[in-house]
Enzyme design. Structure first.
Site, PDB file in Angstrom:
ATOM      1  N   HIS A 173       0.829  -1.316   0.012  1.00  0.00           N
ATOM      2  CA  HIS A 173       0.107   0.030   0.029  1.00  0.00           C
ATOM      3  C   HIS A 173       0.801   1.274   0.086  1.00  0.00           C
ATOM      4  CE1 HIS A 173       0.799   0.968   4.375  1.00  0.00           C
ATOM      5  NE2 HIS A 173       0.719  -0.333   4.313  1.00  0.00           N
ATOM      6  N   CYS A 228       2.738  -4.820   7.149  1.00  0.00           N
ATOM      7  CA  CYS A 228       2.527  -4.419   5.574  1.00  0.00           C
ATOM      8  C   CYS A 228       3.781  -3.821   4.829  1.00  0.00           C
ATOM      9  CB  CYS A 228       1.300  -3.537   5.524  1.00  0.00           C
ATOM     10  SG  CYS A 228      -0.415  -4.227   6.009  1.00  0.00           S
TER      11      CYS A 228
END
Length: 204
Positions: free
Chosen positions: A164, A180
């Site tokens: 992301h 992440c």
């Protein structure tokens, strides 16, 4: 004179494309300006403050994986999008801090532009102030998922991990996330345009 003119024209074309060539390496340092996207105005990244190795670039990359594969090198803080003919687009990334690292294989199951962010219950336990977002944080410039997100699934379903964007450009090259893989917003927009649903993702 004709040769000199041709060189000038070629250099100008590369500049206008936002790409410069150093040896066999093609840098996209000029691609980090302000961006108007889906009604949001992403600010310019002060890319001169980001170490050059983490600028988006096309590099030689030897792999047996097919084009379109995403390979994440957490140790060196690079993400590679495999291209044909022994090349890859290399992006600088931020990775999970100590205790939140992970590795393995997955695939891109979903792609979202300006995604909603919902902190997992474990994160809310660690940071109770995030409880206000248990039903989701609206998209926007301060959203931790940034401008785009690629959702990674494995054999067990949703892995909980994402590739992301992030507004925190200064975190690139560091281990700061909860697992992440984060990219600068201008980079995740570029990766999003290249990666397809179903793409293989290898995290080393």
């Amino acid at each position: 004179m004709r040769l000199k003119s041709a060189i000038i024209v070629a250099a100008l074309a590369a500049s206008l494309a936002g790409c410069s060539t150093i040896g066999q390496m093609r840098l996209f340092t000029n691609d980090y300006g302000g961006v108007s996207d889906a009604g949001y105005q992403l600010p310019r990244i002060p890319i001169e403050k980001v170490p050059r190795q983490f600028h988006r670039q096309i590099v030689s990359y030897d792999t047996k994986e097919k084009p379109g594969t995403i390979i994440v090198d957490t140790g060196n803080k690079f993400l590679y999008f495999v291209l044909p003919e022994g090349e890859a687009v290399r992006y600088g990334i931020g990775v999970g801090r100590e205790g939140f690292e992970w590795s393995g294989s997955a695939h891109v199951a979903l792609k979202r532009e300006w995604p909603t962010w919902t902190p997992p219950s474990q994160m809310i336990k660690r940071q109770p102030e995030l409880a206000q977002y248990r039903n989701g944080m609206d998209p926007g410039l301060k959203n931790p998922l940034g401008a785009r997100a690629l959702y990674l699934f494995n054999k067990g379903g949703d892995s909980g991990y994402r590739l992301h964007g992030t507004p925190e450009w200064w975190s690139i090259g560091k281990a700061m996330s909860s697992g992440c893989i984060r990219l600068m917003n201008q980079d995740i927009i570029d990766l999003y345009s290249r990666a397809e649903v179903g793409a293989k993702v290898i995290v080393m």
